[in-house]
Design a protein around this motif. Sequence first.
Motif, PDB file in Angstrom:
ATOM      1  N   ASN A   1       0.810  -1.294   0.083  1.00 26.99           N
ATOM      2  CA  ASN A   1      -0.003  -0.298  -0.082  1.00 26.99           C
ATOM      3  C   ASN A   1       0.599   0.856  -0.001  1.00 26.99           C
ATOM      4  O   ASN A   1       0.126   2.379  -0.466  1.00 26.99           O
ATOM      5  CB  ASN A   1      -0.675   0.404   1.541  1.00 26.99           C
ATOM      6  CG  ASN A   1      -2.071  -0.894   1.197  1.00 26.99           C
ATOM      7  OD1 ASN A   1      -2.743  -1.352   0.071  1.00 26.99           O
ATOM      8  ND2 ASN A   1      -2.460  -1.579   2.453  1.00 26.99           N
ATOM      9  N   ALA A   2       1.682   1.599   1.099  1.00 25.92           N
ATOM     10  CA  ALA A   2       2.317   2.406   0.919  1.00 25.92           C
ATOM     11  C   ALA A   2       3.709   2.637  -0.092  1.00 25.92           C
ATOM     12  O   ALA A   2       3.496   3.391  -0.874  1.00 25.92           O
ATOM     13  CB  ALA A   2       3.498   2.434   2.253  1.00 25.92           C
ATOM     14  N   LEU A   3       4.417   1.232  -0.969  1.00 32.20           N
ATOM     15  CA  LEU A   3       4.894   1.329  -2.294  1.00 32.20           C
ATOM     16  C   LEU A   3       3.803   2.139  -3.609  1.00 32.20           C
ATOM     17  O   LEU A   3       3.991   2.875  -4.362  1.00 32.20           O
ATOM     18  CB  LEU A   3       5.408   0.429  -2.434  1.00 32.20           C
ATOM     19  CG  LEU A   3       6.471   0.393  -1.767  1.00 32.20           C
ATOM     20  CD1 LEU A   3       7.196  -1.976  -2.160  1.00 32.20           C
ATOM     21  CD2 LEU A   3       7.784   1.078  -1.658  1.00 32.20           C
ATOM     22  N   THR A   4       2.629   1.612  -3.638  1.00 34.87           N
ATOM     23  CA  THR A   4       1.018   2.507  -4.476  1.00 34.87           C
ATOM     24  C   THR A   4       1.487   3.838  -3.980  1.00 34.87           C
ATOM     25  O   THR A   4       1.345   4.329  -4.881  1.00 34.87           O
ATOM     26  CB  THR A   4       0.320   1.580  -4.442  1.00 34.87           C
ATOM     27  OG1 THR A   4       0.164   0.108  -4.528  1.00 34.87           O
ATOM     28  CG2 THR A   4      -0.752   1.862  -5.051  1.00 34.87           C
TER      29      THR A   4
ATOM     30  N   ALA B   1       2.357   6.471  -7.429  1.00 34.64           N
ATOM     31  CA  ALA B   1       1.518   6.652  -7.742  1.00 34.64           C
ATOM     32  C   ALA B   1       1.872   9.050  -7.766  1.00 34.64           C
ATOM     33  O   ALA B   1       1.030   9.005  -8.650  1.00 34.64           O
ATOM     34  CB  ALA B   1       0.101   6.953  -6.717  1.00 34.64           C
ATOM     35  N   ARG B   2       1.891   8.593  -6.264  1.00 37.62           N
ATOM     36  CA  ARG B   2       2.690  10.883  -6.450  1.00 37.62           C
ATOM     37  C   ARG B   2       3.383  10.835  -6.864  1.00 37.62           C
ATOM     38  O   ARG B   2       3.146  11.781  -7.928  1.00 37.62           O
ATOM     39  CB  ARG B   2       2.526  10.472  -4.939  1.00 37.62           C
ATOM     40  CG  ARG B   2       2.958  12.057  -4.508  1.00 37.62           C
ATOM     41  CD  ARG B   2       4.177  12.230  -2.807  1.00 37.62           C
ATOM     42  NE  ARG B   2       4.585  11.433  -3.133  1.00 37.62           N
ATOM     43  CZ  ARG B   2       4.955  10.792  -1.702  1.00 37.62           C
ATOM     44  NH1 ARG B   2       4.899  10.855  -1.025  1.00 37.62           N
ATOM     45  NH2 ARG B   2       6.339  10.115  -1.741  1.00 37.62           N
ATOM     46  N   ASP B   3       4.480  10.420  -6.673  1.00 42.07           N
ATOM     47  CA  ASP B   3       5.603  10.082  -7.690  1.00 42.07           C
ATOM     48  C   ASP B   3       6.350   9.758  -9.484  1.00 42.07           C
ATOM     49  O   ASP B   3       7.369  10.554  -9.795  1.00 42.07           O
ATOM     50  CB  ASP B   3       7.211  10.104  -6.902  1.00 42.07           C
ATOM     51  CG  ASP B   3       7.050  10.655  -5.400  1.00 42.07           C
ATOM     52  OD1 ASP B   3       6.082  11.310  -4.980  1.00 42.07           O
ATOM     53  OD2 ASP B   3       7.888   9.940  -4.473  1.00 42.07           O
ATOM     54  N   GLY B   4       5.615   9.061  -9.193  1.00 41.80           N
ATOM     55  CA  GLY B   4       5.744   8.145 -11.230  1.00 41.80           C
ATOM     56  C   GLY B   4       6.380   7.148 -10.684  1.00 41.80           C
ATOM     57  O   GLY B   4       7.023   7.644 -11.303  1.00 41.80           O
ATOM     58  N   ASP B   5       7.082   7.041  -9.964  1.00 35.58           N
ATOM     59  CA  ASP B   5       8.076   5.708  -9.244  1.00 35.58           C
ATOM     60  C   ASP B   5       7.669   4.474 -10.053  1.00 35.58           C
ATOM     61  O   ASP B   5       7.151   4.081  -9.143  1.00 35.58           O
ATOM     62  CB  ASP B   5       8.130   6.282  -8.348  1.00 35.58           C
ATOM     63  CG  ASP B   5       9.450   5.251  -7.897  1.00 35.58           C
ATOM     64  OD1 ASP B   5      10.033   4.467  -8.428  1.00 35.58           O
ATOM     65  OD2 ASP B   5      10.087   5.965  -6.408  1.00 35.58           O
ATOM     66  N   THR B   6       8.654   3.909 -11.330  1.00 36.11           N
ATOM     67  CA  THR B   6       7.601   2.840 -11.396  1.00 36.11           C
ATOM     68  C   THR B   6       8.703   2.042 -10.458  1.00 36.11           C
ATOM     69  O   THR B   6       7.940   0.355 -10.414  1.00 36.11           O
ATOM     70  CB  THR B   6       8.373   2.403 -12.765  1.00 36.11           C
ATOM     71  OG1 THR B   6       9.128   2.802 -13.304  1.00 36.11           O
ATOM     72  CG2 THR B   6       6.925   3.589 -14.218  1.00 36.11           C
ATOM     73  N   THR B   7       9.599   1.715 -10.373  1.00 34.33           N
ATOM     74  CA  THR B   7      10.348   0.972  -9.218  1.00 34.33           C
ATOM     75  C   THR B   7       9.460   0.058  -7.837  1.00 34.33           C
ATOM     76  O   THR B   7       9.448   0.213  -7.596  1.00 34.33           O
ATOM     77  CB  THR B   7      11.418   1.534  -8.319  1.00 34.33           C
ATOM     78  OG1 THR B   7      12.667   1.501  -9.804  1.00 34.33           O
ATOM     79  CG2 THR B   7      12.424   0.458  -7.759  1.00 34.33           C
TER      80      THR B   7
END
Length: 70
Positions: free
Chosen positions: A27-30, A34-40
């Motif tokens: 959940n936290a990584l999602t 989503a917020r940062d556009g961070d695909t990693t």
Amino acid sequence: AHRAALSIWTREGAPKEWAMAQNNLGNALTDIGARDGDTTALGGAVAAYRAALAVRTPDLVPFDWAETQG
């Protein structure tokens, strides 16, 4: 904090807690992805959810399984 919990709760020693921590990490990584556009981060979320689902099966804990699927 979720990664720290995973260093204490192991899949073998505390599987339900471990799966909960994996789900919460997902959940936290999602949210970060989503917020940062961070695909990693999003890839890490997928891995965490898959790990949680290895323990959170529909036969053993249907509500928890559904929560992770959601």
